[in-house]
Write an enzyme that holds these catalytic residues in place. Structure first.
Site, mmCIF file in Angstrom:
data_model
loop_
_atom_site.group_PDB
_atom_site.id
_atom_site.type_symbol
_atom_site.label_atom_id
_atom_site.label_comp_id
_atom_site.label_asym_id
_atom_site.label_seq_id
_atom_site.Cartn_x
_atom_site.Cartn_y
_atom_site.Cartn_z
ATOM 1 N N GLY A 16 39.906 10.040 38.613
ATOM 2 C CA GLY A 16 41.058 9.756 37.621
ATOM 3 C C GLY A 16 42.312 9.835 38.585
ATOM 4 N N PHE A 17 43.293 9.989 38.080
ATOM 5 C CA PHE A 17 44.711 9.783 38.764
ATOM 6 C C PHE A 17 44.885 11.213 39.784
ATOM 7 C CE2 PHE A 17 49.058 11.708 38.011
ATOM 8 C CZ PHE A 17 49.662 11.227 39.301
ATOM 9 N N ILE A 18 44.717 12.391 39.031
ATOM 10 C CA ILE A 18 45.040 13.651 39.907
ATOM 11 C C ILE A 18 43.808 13.817 40.785
ATOM 12 C CG2 ILE A 18 45.295 16.077 39.694
ATOM 13 C CD1 ILE A 18 46.891 15.623 37.125
ATOM 14 N N GLY A 42 39.191 7.095 34.427
ATOM 15 C CA GLY A 42 39.322 7.016 35.762
ATOM 16 C C GLY A 42 38.894 5.267 36.196
ATOM 17 N N LEU A 82 38.192 18.583 36.518
ATOM 18 C CA LEU A 82 39.173 17.857 35.998
ATOM 19 C C LEU A 82 38.821 16.917 35.152
ATOM 20 C CD1 LEU A 82 40.355 19.151 38.927
ATOM 21 C CD2 LEU A 82 41.804 17.002 38.983
ATOM 22 N N THR A 101 34.564 15.928 24.273
ATOM 23 C CA THR A 101 34.830 15.634 25.904
ATOM 24 C C THR A 101 35.308 17.207 26.343
ATOM 25 O OG1 THR A 101 35.184 13.634 25.616
ATOM 26 C CG2 THR A 101 35.353 14.438 27.754
ATOM 27 N N ALA A 123 40.998 22.541 35.081
ATOM 28 C CA ALA A 123 42.329 22.099 34.801
ATOM 29 C C ALA A 123 42.663 22.289 33.572
ATOM 30 C CB ALA A 123 42.284 20.567 35.111
ATOM 31 N N TYR A 155 44.238 18.203 21.421
ATOM 32 C CA TYR A 155 44.235 18.254 22.749
ATOM 33 C C TYR A 155 44.613 19.869 23.241
ATOM 34 C CZ TYR A 155 45.328 17.276 27.756
ATOM 35 O OH TYR A 155 45.383 17.192 29.102
ATOM 36 N N LYS A 159 41.681 22.370 24.822
ATOM 37 C CA LYS A 159 42.082 22.927 26.210
ATOM 38 C C LYS A 159 42.262 24.536 26.300
ATOM 39 C CE LYS A 159 41.883 20.052 29.373
ATOM 40 N NZ LYS A 159 41.014 19.923 30.550
#
Ligand code: UDP
Length: 330
Positions: A16-18, A42, A82, A101, A123, A155, A159
Site C-alpha cells: 500500500g501507499f504507507i 495496494g 497496516l 477486514t 496502524a 471505519y 479502528k
C-alpha cells in the site's frame, strides 16, 4: 529491549501507499523486510523498485490465510500491521468489507503475534476522533462518533475496536504492542481512487480541472509527509517504553480544503477552475464530514522526538513532480 538494526520486519499491507514507504525506510536502514498484501487497495507497482533488494521479499495473499500469517509472524522480530480498508470513498461504498477486514484482520495479527510474543505496531487513524471539536486532538480525549446509520463512522468504530483489542492484548498478555493514529498522510504513490484529496486534486489540476471541492471547502486538515510518518512508525516500534500506548502521528499546520485547491491550482499553473460539490452528491445522502482535524503531537515528540519536517508547499511540489513523471511514463 530495543530492536537491533538488521532485524526482520513483517509489514501487512506492505504494497500500500504507507506500507511501501515504510518498507523502503526499513530496508534503507538495514532491516530485512517481508511484505504481505492482497493487493485490494495496494499495488505491485508500489514495491516494484524494491524487488531487486536481497533483504526484501513479498507474498501476495490475504492476512486471513491463517497458516501463512502464522509462518510469517514466526519469521519476524516485529510486525507492522497496516493492512486495512482505507479511504472514505471505499468505506462509504463497501461498509461490510471495511468492518470485517479491519476487525478480523487485526484480531488475527494480534493473536498470531501473541503466540510468539512478537512486537507489534498497529496502524489506527485520526478518524477515531470523529466529530470531536476539541482540537488539537489529544490521545486521551473522548471519541465522538456519529450514528451507525452513517457508514462513514464504521471505519472509526472498527479502528477503535482494533485499538481496544491491541490494548487488551498488552494488558492481559503483556504483548508489546504500540498504536499510532495516522493523520492525513500524503506523498508520492498515494492513489485518489479511494477518495484521498491531494492525489485527486493534483490529478484533476494536471488534467486542466475542474478541481472538485466537497462541501463549502472551509473544512480543514493537516497534511503530513509520508517520510515523516514512517520514521515515526519505525521509532515507535523501536521504543520499548511506547508499548501499550496510543500516539498521534501527523502534521500540525492546518489548511482549508478550498485553500488547498487554490494552492494546487497555483503550483500546477494555468487557469484551473475549482468547483464546489455538495457532500450528498460527492458521497451519499446525509454524509457527515469533520470540520477540523488537528493532532496534538506532544506525546510522540516526548517519546521519540517526533516532529514533521516537510511543509505543505514542499509536499505539494513533490507530489506534483511525481504525478507528472508517472503520467510521462504511462
Ligand atoms: N475532499 C474534496 N474533494 C475530493 C476528495 C476529498 O473536497 O475530491 C475533501 C473531503 O470531503 C474532506 C477532505 O477533502 O473534507 C479530506 O478528504 P480525504 O478523503 O483525503 O481525507 P479525510 O480527512 O476525510 O479522511
Amino acid at each position: 529491549m530495543t530492536l537491533k538494526r538488521g532485524c526482520r520486519a513483517l509489514i501487512t499491507g506492505g504494497a500500500g501507499f504507507i506500507g511501501s514507504h515504510l518498507a523502503e525506510f526499513l530496508l534503507a536502514r538495514g532491516d530485512r523486510v517481508s511484505v504481505i498484501d492482497d493487493l485490494s487497495t495496494g499495488a505491485i507497482a508500489n514495491i516494484e523498485h524494491l524487488k531487486t533488494e536481497a533483504r526484501f521479499r513479498y507474498t501476495i495473499d490475504s492476512i486471513f490465510n491463517e497458516s501463512l500469517l502464522a509462518e510469517q509472524v514466526d519469521d519476524a522480530d516485529v510486525v507492522f500491521h497496516l493492512a486495512a480498508a482505507v479511504g472514505v470513498r471505499l468505506i462509504v461504498e463497501k461498509p461490510t468489507h471495511t468492518i470485517e477486514t479491519n476487525i478480523r484482520g487485526t484480531e488475527m495479527v494480534l493473536r498470531a503475534a501473541a503466540k510468539k510474543g512478537r512486537r507489534v505496531f498497529v496502524a489506527s487513524t485520526s478518524e477515531v476522533y470523529g466529530k470531536s471539536a476539541a482540537v488539537p486532538f489529544r490521545e486521551d480525549a473522548d471519541l465522538v462518533l456519529g450514528p451507525t446509520s452513517k457508514s462513514r463512522w464504521s471505519y472509526a468504530a472498527s479502528k477503535a475496536v482494533d485499538e481496544f483489542l491491541a490494548l487488551a492484548y498488552h494488558k492481559e498478555r503483556g504483548l508489546p504492542v504500540v498504536i499510532a493514529r495516522l493523520f492525513n498522510t500524503v506523498g508520492p504513490r498515494q492513489t485518489g481512487r479511494y477518495g484521498m484529496v491531494i492525489p485527486r486534486f493534483v490529478e484533476q489540476a494536471l488534467a486542466g480541472g475542474p478541481i472538485t471541492v466537497f462541501g463549502d471547502g472551509r473544512q480543514t486538515r493537516c497534511f503530513a509527509w509520508v517520510g515523516d510518518v514512517v520514521r515515526g512508525i519505525a521509532a515507535l516500534a523501536d521504543q520499548p517504553a511506547a508499548a501499550g500506548q496510543v500516539f498521534n502521528l501527523g502534521a500540525t499546520r492546518e489548511i482549508s480544503i478550498l485553500a488547498l485547491a487554490r494552492l494546487i491550482a497555483a503550483r500546477v499553473g494555468g487557469r484551473i477552475p475549482i468547483r464546489k460539490i455538495p457532500y450528498d452528491r460527492a458521497y451519499e445522502e446525509g454524509f457527515e464530514d469533520m470540520r477540523r482535524r488537528v493532532p496534538s503531537i506532544a506525546r510522540a515528540r516526548k517519546a521519540i522526538g517526533y516532529r514533521p519536517t516537510v511543509d505543505i508547499d514542499e509536499i505539494l511540489d513533490r507530489v506534483i513532480a511525481h504525478a507528472r513523471d508517472a503520467s510521462r511514463m504511462a
